[in-house]
Design a protein around this motif. Structure first.
Motif, PDB file in Angstrom:
ATOM      1  N   PHE A 195       8.399 -18.800  18.613  1.00 37.72           N
ATOM      2  CA  PHE A 195       6.944 -18.771  18.733  1.00 37.72           C
ATOM      3  C   PHE A 195       6.335 -18.779  17.342  1.00 37.72           C
ATOM      4  CE2 PHE A 195       2.725 -17.112  19.974  1.00 37.72           C
ATOM      5  CZ  PHE A 195       2.466 -18.032  20.981  1.00 37.72           C
ATOM      6  N   THR A 198       2.323 -16.861  13.008  1.00 40.15           N
ATOM      7  CA  THR A 198       1.962 -16.427  11.647  1.00 40.15           C
ATOM      8  C   THR A 198       1.830 -17.617  10.696  1.00 40.15           C
ATOM      9  OG1 THR A 198       3.191 -14.403  12.081  1.00 40.15           O
ATOM     10  CG2 THR A 198       2.670 -14.863   9.779  1.00 40.15           C
ATOM     11  N   SER A 204      -1.652 -10.293  10.044  1.00 42.14           N
ATOM     12  CA  SER A 204      -2.422  -9.255  10.746  1.00 42.14           C
ATOM     13  C   SER A 204      -3.764  -9.821  11.209  1.00 42.14           C
ATOM     14  CB  SER A 204      -2.699  -8.072   9.814  1.00 42.14           C
ATOM     15  OG  SER A 204      -1.514  -7.604   9.261  1.00 42.14           O
ATOM     16  N   PHE A 228       7.462 -17.413   8.386  1.00 43.24           N
ATOM     17  CA  PHE A 228       8.273 -16.327   8.973  1.00 43.24           C
ATOM     18  C   PHE A 228       8.675 -16.593  10.424  1.00 43.24           C
ATOM     19  CE2 PHE A 228       5.989 -13.121   6.016  1.00 43.24           C
ATOM     20  CZ  PHE A 228       7.012 -13.172   5.096  1.00 43.24           C
ATOM     21  N   THR A 230      10.960 -17.004  13.378  1.00 40.70           N
ATOM     22  CA  THR A 230      12.351 -16.721  13.720  1.00 40.70           C
ATOM     23  C   THR A 230      12.880 -17.771  14.690  1.00 40.70           C
ATOM     24  OG1 THR A 230      11.816 -14.384  13.506  1.00 40.70           O
ATOM     25  CG2 THR A 230      13.897 -14.904  14.599  1.00 40.70           C
TER      26      THR A 230
HETATM   27  C1  FAD Z   1      11.775 -10.748   9.888  1.00 38.77           C
HETATM   28  C2  FAD Z   1      10.480 -11.275  10.380  1.00 38.77           C
HETATM   29  C3  FAD Z   1      10.428 -12.077  11.519  1.00 38.77           C
HETATM   30  C4  FAD Z   1       9.221 -12.602  11.953  1.00 38.77           C
HETATM   31  N1  FAD Z   1       9.200 -13.461  13.039  1.00 38.77           N
HETATM   32  C5  FAD Z   1       8.029 -14.061  13.392  1.00 38.77           C
HETATM   33  C6  FAD Z   1       7.998 -15.060  14.434  1.00 38.77           C
HETATM   34  O1  FAD Z   1       9.022 -15.383  15.051  1.00 38.77           O
HETATM   35  N2  FAD Z   1       6.809 -15.662  14.731  1.00 38.77           N
HETATM   36  C7  FAD Z   1       5.654 -15.331  14.082  1.00 38.77           C
HETATM   37  O2  FAD Z   1       4.626 -15.913  14.388  1.00 38.77           O
HETATM   38  N3  FAD Z   1       5.649 -14.386  13.094  1.00 38.77           N
HETATM   39  C8  FAD Z   1       6.802 -13.751  12.734  1.00 38.77           C
HETATM   40  N4  FAD Z   1       6.817 -12.813  11.723  1.00 38.77           N
HETATM   41  C9  FAD Z   1       5.564 -12.465  11.058  1.00 38.77           C
HETATM   42  C10 FAD Z   1       5.094 -11.048  11.370  1.00 38.77           C
HETATM   43  O3  FAD Z   1       4.650 -10.960  12.692  1.00 38.77           O
HETATM   44  C11 FAD Z   1       4.027 -10.700  10.326  1.00 38.77           C
HETATM   45  O4  FAD Z   1       4.717 -10.525   9.102  1.00 38.77           O
HETATM   46  C12 FAD Z   1       3.260  -9.450  10.682  1.00 38.77           C
HETATM   47  O5  FAD Z   1       2.444  -9.673  11.805  1.00 38.77           O
HETATM   48  C13 FAD Z   1       2.371  -8.983   9.507  1.00 38.77           C
HETATM   49  O6  FAD Z   1       1.634 -10.040   8.985  1.00 38.77           O
HETATM   50  P1  FAD Z   1       1.661 -10.314   7.406  1.00 38.77           P
HETATM   51  O7  FAD Z   1       3.083 -10.307   6.965  1.00 38.77           O
HETATM   52  O8  FAD Z   1       0.860 -11.522   7.130  1.00 38.77           O
HETATM   53  O9  FAD Z   1       0.969  -9.030   6.801  1.00 38.77           O
HETATM   54  P2  FAD Z   1      -0.510  -8.964   6.230  1.00 38.77           P
HETATM   55  O10 FAD Z   1      -1.467  -9.557   7.185  1.00 38.77           O
HETATM   56  O11 FAD Z   1      -0.473  -9.467   4.847  1.00 38.77           O
HETATM   57  O12 FAD Z   1      -0.755  -7.399   6.203  1.00 38.77           O
HETATM   58  C14 FAD Z   1      -0.001  -6.548   5.339  1.00 38.77           C
HETATM   59  C15 FAD Z   1      -0.347  -5.124   5.684  1.00 38.77           C
HETATM   60  O13 FAD Z   1      -1.686  -4.845   5.300  1.00 38.77           O
HETATM   61  C16 FAD Z   1      -2.226  -3.885   6.132  1.00 38.77           C
HETATM   62  N5  FAD Z   1      -3.461  -4.429   6.741  1.00 38.77           N
HETATM   63  C17 FAD Z   1      -3.759  -5.718   7.012  1.00 38.77           C
HETATM   64  N6  FAD Z   1      -4.969  -5.825   7.565  1.00 38.77           N
HETATM   65  C18 FAD Z   1      -5.463  -4.577   7.642  1.00 38.77           C
HETATM   66  C19 FAD Z   1      -6.673  -4.007   8.147  1.00 38.77           C
HETATM   67  N7  FAD Z   1      -7.641  -4.767   8.687  1.00 38.77           N
HETATM   68  N8  FAD Z   1      -6.802  -2.686   8.089  1.00 38.77           N
HETATM   69  C20 FAD Z   1      -5.829  -1.891   7.577  1.00 38.77           C
HETATM   70  N9  FAD Z   1      -4.688  -2.363   7.095  1.00 38.77           N
HETATM   71  C21 FAD Z   1      -4.497  -3.672   7.115  1.00 38.77           C
HETATM   72  C22 FAD Z   1      -1.177  -3.571   7.218  1.00 38.77           C
HETATM   73  O14 FAD Z   1      -0.402  -2.450   6.883  1.00 38.77           O
HETATM   74  C23 FAD Z   1      -0.316  -4.815   7.171  1.00 38.77           C
HETATM   75  O15 FAD Z   1       0.986  -4.600   7.632  1.00 38.77           O
HETATM   76  C24 FAD Z   1       8.028 -12.277  11.271  1.00 38.77           C
HETATM   77  C25 FAD Z   1       8.070 -11.434  10.150  1.00 38.77           C
HETATM   78  C26 FAD Z   1       9.278 -10.951   9.697  1.00 38.77           C
HETATM   79  C27 FAD Z   1       9.304 -10.085   8.464  1.00 38.77           C
END
Ligand code: FAD
Length: 635
Positions: A195, A198, A204, A228, A230
Motif C-alpha cells: 500500500f 506515504t 503524518s 518507505f 514495504t
Molecule cells: C519500516 C517502515 C515501513 C513503512 N511502510 C510503509 C508502507 O508500506 N506504506 C506507506 O504508505 N508508508 C509506510 N511507512 C511510512 C510510515 O507510515 C511513516 O513513516 C509514518 O506514518 C510517519 O510519517 P513520517 O515518517 O513522514 O513522519 P513525519 O510526518 O515527518 O513526522 C515525524 C514526527 O513528527 C511528529 N509530528 C508530526 N506532525 C505532528 C503534529 N501535527 N503534531 C505533533 N507532532 C507531530 C510526530 O512525532 C511524527 O512521528 C513505513 C515506514 C517505515 C519506517
C-alpha cells in the motif's frame, strides 16, 4: 496543499472548532479533510458499529457499563483455514531450519513466497469465491502471532498483503469486475501487494499528498513519488493513493515486471524491515487503466486508506506478541547458562522480574489481539480499540527488547548473529509505521470526544459566535442569557453527572478474585474518565487541539485503563495459573503507573515468583519455539 483538496460541502466538527478558535483557513481545511475521511469511514458502518457504539466509547460515556463488549469468546477456526495455516508454518519452519529463507540480498526468497502461495497463505483473507479461504480475522491474527515466533517478516508480509495492501481495498471497495480481476491473483500470490500512501512530504500529514493522476483516454497517467513502501518492487500490485481532480483516490496499480522510464524504485539503506523490500517509488507518466480506480462511494482515497489500517494495527500487535515470545524463549536458556558470582542469573530477582514482566506483556497483547479482532469480525469499525492495540503492542515490543531482552543478554546482545543485535531496528520501527504512537494517541482522544463535542460544545460555540461573543472565558450573566438555548442540554448533562450518573460495572465471576478486582477498578475508572475528558474540553475549549501534551496524557491514561480491563477479563477465562499471575502483574504495573504508587514487597514477590516459574519451563505460550544457540559460550 490543502487548496488541492476538494472544497468541503459542509464544515466538520473539527473544522468548525478550529475556525472558531481563530486557526487559519488552510489549517482548518487540512484538518477538516482528514476529519471528513474519518466520517466517511464511519458512514460505512451501521450505527451500532460506529465509533460511538464501540466498546471504549460506550465504556466512557454510557451510564450502563457495556461489560459484554469486553468479554471475548473463543474463536473457531474453520478446518480449511487451519489446513492452510499449518501448511504455511511448515513451509517457513523448514526454510528457517534449512537456512533457505533468505535470498542473496537477505530478503525473504521468492521460492518461499511461491511455496507459501501454493499452500494458500496469501489468500487467507480473500473470499472463497476468489480462491481464498476467508479466515475469520480473529483466527488470522492468532495465526500471525504464531508465525511471528518463527519469522516476524513473513508474518508482517501477510499483514502488508492482506490488511493494508491491495486485498482489503479491493474486497471492501472493489466493483464485481475489479474483484474478479484482482482477487484471484492476490489470493494465489501470483501478485503480492503493498500500500503506497506515504510521500517524501506526506507522512503524518496526509493532506500534503502530491502524487497526481490525470485521466487521458482509457488510462490514468500518474506522476509523483512515494516513500518507505514495504513490499514494493517491480511485479507487485499496489494500492496507490494519489490525487485525482485534486481529491485523494486509490488506484490498484500493477507495477511492471521490470523498471522502466515510467516506473522506477528509489533505493536507500533502511535498517528496519531489512528482510523485506522497502522502497521509494517514482512515477513519470505511469499509466494505470481507468477501470482500476476504486470507488470510495461518498468518501475518497483516505477513506479507503483508513479502512485497512485497523486490521494492520491488530496484526502489528499480534506480531509483537509473537516476537516477544521468541525473545522470552531465547532469554531463558541464556539465563540458565550464564553464571555470575557462582550462581546462574536465572536465580536472581532482577532477571526473574524481567521474565515475569515479559510474560505479562505477552498476555496483555494476546488479550488485545483477541478482543480487537473479535470486534472486527463482529462488524465494528474498531478505530479506537485497534489504536490501543497498535500503541500498546509496539511500546511493549520496544520495552521488551531494550529493558528486558538486551539487558539480560549483556554484551553478547550486540554480537553479530544475536537476536537483539541483528534485529534491534525491527523491534523499534513498529512505534512509527502505521502511525506514530503519540499521533495516534491524539487521534484516539479526538474520536472519544467527537460525539460529546458535536452534541454539546458545538452548539454553544456556534451560539456564541452568533451572539458576537469572542472570548469564551469572559462569561457574564448577559452572555449566558444570550446562549441559554444552546447551553441547556450541556448543563443538564453535567448536572446528571454530578448527581452520579455513572454505574458500578458488574464484572463476570470467572477466574481469581484479584483479576476481578482489577477489572472492576479499571471499569470504574473508565466511567469516571468522562468527567476528566469533559473537564479538559471545558478547560481548553476551542484551544484544545493545541494542548497536545494534555490530550496525549489523558489519552494514554484511558488506553491503560482499557488494557487493564481487557487483560484481566481475558486472563480470568483461562484455566492457567501462570496466565493469571502474568495478567495480575500487568494490571498492577499499569495501576501503579496510573496512581503513582510505589511497588510493594508483595508485588515484587508476585513478579519474581512468576519469573521463577517461567524459568522452570511452565509458560505454555513459549512452548515449542526454536532457541538460538548461545553465542560465545565459555567453559
Ligand atoms: C519500516 C517502515 C515501513 C513503512 N511502510 C510503509 C508502507 O508500506 N506504506 C506507506 O504508505 N508508508 C509506510 N511507512 C511510512 C510510515 O507510515 C511513516 O513513516 C509514518 O506514518 C510517519 O510519517 P513520517 O515518517 O513522514 O513522519 P513525519 O510526518 O515527518 O513526522 C515525524 C514526527 O513528527 C511528529 N509530528 C508530526 N506532525 C505532528 C503534529 N501535527 N503534531 C505533533 N507532532 C507531530 C510526530 O512525532 C511524527 O512521528 C513505513 C515506514 C517505515 C519506517
Amino acid at each position: 496543499m490543502a487548496s488541492q483538496l476538494q472544497e468541503p460541502e459542509q464544515a466538520t466538527f473539527v473544522e468548525t472548532a478550529l475556525k472558531l478558535s481563530g486557526k487559519s483557513d488552510d489549517e482548518a481545511k487540512r484538518t477538516g479533510a482528514l476529519d471528513r475521511a474519518d466520517e466517511q469511514v464511519e458512514a460505512m458502518f451501521a450505527k451500532k458499529y460506529q465509533t460511538a457504539g464501540s466498546p471504549v466509547h460506550r465504556a466512557v460515556w454510557d451510564d450502563k457499563f457495556p461489560i459484554e463488549l469486553f468479554v471475548v469468546p473463543e474463536p473457531t477456526v474453520p478446518p480449511e483455514c487451519q489446513k492452510v495455516m499449518d501448511a504455511s508454518l511448515e513451509v517457513v519452519l523448514r526454510h528457517v531450519r534449512e537456512k533457505t529463507l533468505l535470498n542473496e540480498q537477505r530478503k525473504i526468497a521468492d521460492s518461499v513466497l511461491r511455496e507459501l502461495g501454493d499452500v494458500g497463505y496469501w489468500g487467507l483473507l480473500v473470499d472463497r469465491e476468489f480462491g481464498g479461504s476467508a479466515a475469520p480475522f480473529m483466527a488470522f491474527a492468532r495465526f500471525l502471532r504464531q508465525m511471528a515466533t518463527v519469522d516476524p517478516t513473513v508474518a508482517g508480509l501477510a499483514s502488508v498483503h492482506g490488511c493494508i495492501g491491495a486485498v482489503d481495498p479491493v474486497r471492501a471497495f472493489g466493483s464485481p469486475s475489479q474483484k474478479e480481476n484482482h482477487l484471484p491473483k492476490l489470493a494465489s500470490g501470483q501478485r503480492l501487494s503493498a500500500f503506497a500512501l506515504t510521500e517524501p512530504c506526506a507522512g503524518s500529514d496526509l493532506t500534503a499528498l502530491k502524487t497526481e493522476a490525470k485521466l487521458e483516454g482509457d488510462h490514468y497517467v500518474v506522476n509523483g513519488e512515494k516513500l518507505f513502501i514495504t513490499n514494493a518492487i517491480a511485479g507487485r500490485t499496489i494500492g496507490l493513493v494519489c490525487l485525482i481532480d485534486k481529491k485523494p483516490a486509490v488506484l490498484i496499480a500493477d507495477l511492471p515486471d521490470q523498471e522502466n522510464d515510467e516506473f522506477q524504485t528509489k533505493r536507500y539503506g533502511l535498517y528496519a524491515l531489512k528482510h523485506s523490500y522497502n522502497n521509494g517509488l517514482v512515477f513519470k507518466n505511469f499509466k494505470v487503466p481507468k477501470d482500476n480506480l476504486l470507488d470510495a462511494g461518498r468518501g475518497d482515497g483516505l477513506t479507503i486508506a483508513y479502512h485497512g489500517l485497523n486490521r494492520g494495527r491488530v496484526a502489528l500487535c499480534a506480531n509483537a506478541a509473537g516476537t516477544m515470545r521468541a525473545m522470552l524463549a531465547n532469554m531463558l536458556p541464556w539465563a540458565r547458562f550464564r553464571k555470575t558470582y557462582a550462581a546462574a542469573i536465572e536465580t536472581r530477582e532482577l532477571v526473574r522480574r524481567r521474565c515475569g514482566r515479559m510474560a505479562a506483556m505477552i498476555v496483555a497483547c494476546d488479550a488485545l489481539v483477541d478482543w480487537c479482532s473479535w470486534q472486527l469480525d463482529a462488524g465494528f469499525r474498531g478505530e479506537m480499540e485497534c489504536i490501543i492495540a497498535k500503541i500498546f503492542g509496539s511500546e511493549c515490543q520496544k520495552e521488551a527488547a531494550i529493558e528486558l531482552f538486551m539487558k539480560t543478554h549483556g554484551g553478547r546482545a550486540f554480537l553479530h548473529g544475536h537476536l537483539f543485535g541483528d534485529n534491534v531496528h525491527e523491534f523499534l520501527a513498529p512505534c512509527i509505521y502505521e502511525g506514530e504512537g503519540e499521533m495516534l494517541g491524539m487521534a484516539f482522544l479526538k474520536s472519544l470526544i467527537k460525539e460529546h463535542g458535536t452534541k454539546y460544545y458545538e452548539p454553544i460555540g456556534k451560539a456564541m459566535a452568533a451572539a458576537g461573543i469572542k472570548n469564551p472565558n469572559a462569561v457574564t450573566p448577559g452572555t449566558l442569557w444570550a446562549i441559554r438555548g444552546a447551553l441547556w442540554p450541556y448543563a443538564s448533562w453535567r448536572l446528571k453527572q454530578l448527581l452520579g450518573a455513572a454505574s458500578k460495572p458488574v464484572i463476570p465471576s470467572d477466574g481469581p478474585n484479584k483479576l476481578r478486582e482489577h477489572a472492576e477498578w479499571a471499569a470504574g475508572q473508565l466511567q469516571k474518565s468522562r468527567m476528566a475528558v469533559d473537564g479538559l474540553m471545558q478547560k481548553f475549549k476551542l484551544g484544545l487541539a493545541d494542548r497536545q501534551c494534555s490530550m496525549a496524557e489523558l489519552s494514554a491514561r484511558i488506553q491503560d485503563q482499557v488494557v487493564i480491563l481487557v487483560t484481566a477479563l481475558w486472563a480470568a477465562r483461562r484455566n492457567d495459573e501462570l496466565i493469571h499471575a502474568a495478567a495480575d502483574v500487568l494490571c498492577q504495573d499499569l495501576r501503579r503507573k496510573l496512581t503513582g504508587a510505589r511497588p510493594s514487597s508483595s508485588y515484587f514477590k508476585t513478579v519474581t515468583k512468576l519469573g521463577e516459574a517461567i524459568a522452570a519451563g511452565g509458560f505454555s505460550a513459549i512452548a515449542g519455539i526454536d532457541e538460538n544457540e548461545i553465542l560465545m559460550p565459555y567453559g
